[in-house]
Design a protein around this motif. Structure first.
Motif, PDB file in Angstrom:
ATOM      1  N   GLN A   1       0.831  -1.203   0.000  1.00 62.94           N
ATOM      2  CA  GLN A   1       0.000   0.000   0.000  1.00 62.94           C
ATOM      3  C   GLN A   1       0.867   1.255   0.000  1.00 62.94           C
TER       4      GLN A   1
ATOM      5  N   ASP B 102       0.392   4.084   1.632  1.00 67.44           N
ATOM      6  CA  ASP B 102       0.605   4.602   2.981  1.00 67.44           C
ATOM      7  C   ASP B 102       1.747   3.869   3.680  1.00 67.44           C
ATOM      8  N   SER B 103       1.833   2.576   3.441  1.00 67.59           N
ATOM      9  CA  SER B 103       2.920   1.795   4.037  1.00 67.59           C
ATOM     10  C   SER B 103       4.265   2.205   3.465  1.00 67.59           C
TER      11      SER B 103
ATOM     12  N   ALA C 259       4.987   5.118   2.333  1.00 67.43           N
ATOM     13  CA  ALA C 259       5.299   6.432   2.898  1.00 67.43           C
ATOM     14  C   ALA C 259       5.925   6.282   4.285  1.00 67.43           C
ATOM     15  N   THR C 260       5.448   5.317   5.067  1.00 66.39           N
ATOM     16  CA  THR C 260       6.035   5.056   6.376  1.00 66.39           C
ATOM     17  C   THR C 260       7.444   4.517   6.246  1.00 66.39           C
TER      18      THR C 260
ATOM     19  N   TYR D 103       9.689   7.351   5.442  1.00 64.21           N
ATOM     20  CA  TYR D 103       9.906   8.187   6.619  1.00 64.21           C
ATOM     21  C   TYR D 103      10.972   7.583   7.532  1.00 64.21           C
TER      22      TYR D 103
ATOM     23  N   THR E 242       3.830  17.265   7.624  1.00 69.35           N
ATOM     24  CA  THR E 242       3.382  16.192   6.745  1.00 69.35           C
ATOM     25  C   THR E 242       2.724  16.800   5.523  1.00 69.35           C
TER      26      THR E 242
ATOM     27  N   THR F 219       0.662  16.224   1.834  1.00 69.31           N
ATOM     28  CA  THR F 219      -0.231  15.278   1.169  1.00 69.31           C
ATOM     29  C   THR F 219       0.081  15.278  -0.323  1.00 69.31           C
TER      30      THR F 219
ATOM     31  N   THR G 226      -1.675  10.663  -0.243  1.00 70.90           N
ATOM     32  CA  THR G 226      -0.847   9.968   0.751  1.00 70.90           C
ATOM     33  C   THR G 226      -0.037  10.987   1.537  1.00 70.90           C
ATOM     34  N   GLY G 227      -0.039  10.842   2.856  1.00 68.47           N
ATOM     35  CA  GLY G 227       0.730  11.742   3.700  1.00 68.47           C
ATOM     36  C   GLY G 227       2.209  11.384   3.677  1.00 68.47           C
ATOM     37  N   LEU G 228       3.053  12.355   3.367  1.00 69.43           N
ATOM     38  CA  LEU G 228       4.493  12.144   3.280  1.00 69.43           C
ATOM     39  C   LEU G 228       5.192  13.139   4.184  1.00 69.43           C
TER      40      LEU G 228
END
Length: 368
Positions: A73, A75-76, A78-79, A82, A205, A207, A211-213
């Motif tokens: 995904q 979002d994953s 992006a984590t 990070y 953060t 967007t 997706t939040g980055l």
């Protein structure tokens, strides 16, 4: 053709005819030896210091993509980016230092020192948090300059000097925090002037595509681009390779060895300040006992990226990939629901494998 006319010698297939000399005799074409033979594309790729890290990153990505559905995904990812950025920003500076022939064991606790300095200075004096931010920058650069000056003045190995700095900072972080705040953690600076602006710079953060980055990812890429440009396109980059390869020879041809090494240590200090500011404005408060052990992660990311402990070899792109590999491992184990107790084992195996791959590709690249 008359019977008395001499027949021309036949040319071997695929060979161009020899050019006639002034006297009429043919001159054979020049032969090419190994020194003038152009290397193949694969050979040139294998000579790149980051190729081992790239192959390892591809393997780890495919592994977790197959066994961990959440890993696929956005979002994953992006984590993952990070987590990689927090390691990668420091790994870039540590890699430059390693290419210059040195390394810094105090880098992990120096991150915490910068966060503690900014928080306590601003809070205790009830000033705008930006005053604390710039005070922490001065402290971090001073730590780097201290390490560099001790190295060039004493001639001691950077291992011993930075080990001493590591222990001093570890003790000072805890002792000064308790002395100033009466606790092992700093007070929250959430409501102080300038907090929102500083948080936007160090810990906001964005967007992108829904997706939040985290902004640290963008800073990480920017620092990697600057580091690559400095290393590959500037005189200072040549100095880094020179002092890491052989500092006596570098000094003999006019390279400012002392200036180069001190600047590299101060670059590590700058990176420690930046990551420390992110931690401060992400959590509002700082625990004084953290940071121990992170220096090994930064060094490992640089080594996985192709840097060698003896200096004179490496790149900035390699540690960037190495940090991304660490980010994938950190989050991939969670997404795959594996036992987290195996995390350090996985990282150690990954480090050893990457070193072996880097050694193999360097040996292949040097073969004629």
């Amino acid at each position: 053709m008359s019977m008395t006319q001499a027949a021309s010698p036949a040319q071997p297939a695929g060979q161009s005819p020899a050019a006639p000399a002034a006297g009429g005799r043919p001159v054979p074409p020049p032969e090419k030896d190994g020194r003038t033979r152009q290397r193949s594309l694969i050979h040139r790729l294998l000579s790149r210091p980051e190729i081992g890290a790239l192959l390892g990153a591809i393997a780890v990505y495919v592994l977790f993509y197959a066994v961990a559905p959440p890993f696929r995904q956005m979002d994953s990812m992006a984590t993952v980016l990070y987590q990689a950025s927090l390691i990668g920003i420091m790994a870039i500076a540590v890699a430059l230092l390693m290419i210059g022939g040195e390394f810094d064991l105090s880098a992990g606790v120096a991150v915490l020192t910068s966060a503690l300095a900014a928080s306590m200075f601003a809070f205790q004096l009830t000033m705008n948090v930006w005053v604390g931010v710039f005070f922490a920058l001065a402290v971090s650069l001073a730590i780097g300059a201290f390490n560099g000056l001790m190295l060039v003045k004493t001639g001691l190995p950077s291992f011993l000097i930075t080990l001493g700095t590591f222990l001093m900072l570890q003790g000072a972080n805890l002792a000064i925090t308790k002395l100033v705040t009466g606790n092992v953690a700093t007070d929250s600076i959430r409501d102080m002037d300038g907090f929102d602006q500083a948080r936007a710079v160090f810990s906001s953060t964005l967007t992108i595509g829904g997706t939040g980055l985290r902004v640290t990812v963008l800073w990480w890429i920017l620092f990697a681009a600057i580091g690559t440009w400095v290393l590959m396109r500037t005189k200072f980059g040549n100095w880094i390779f020179a002092v890491g390869g052989n500092k006596q020879s570098a000094r003999a041809v006019g390279v400012p060895v002392a200036f180069t090494k001190i600047t590299l240590f101060m670059t590590v200090g700058f990176a420690a300040w930046f990551v420390g500011m992110h931690q401060l404005f992400a959590y509002n408060t700082v625990q004084s006992g953290e940071g121990v052990g992170q220096e090994l992660i930064y060094i490992a990311a640089a080594v996985i990226g192709g840097c060698v402990l003896t200096g004179g070899y490496g790149s900035v792109i390699g540690p960037l990939i190495g940090a991304f590999l660490f980010g994938m491992a950190t989050q991939g184990i969670v997404y795959a629901n594996w036992n987290p107790d195996w995390f350090k084992f996985f990282l150690g195996a990954m480090l050893l494998l990457a070193v072996l791959v880097n050694l193999y590709v360097r040996n292949q690249a040097t073969r004629r």
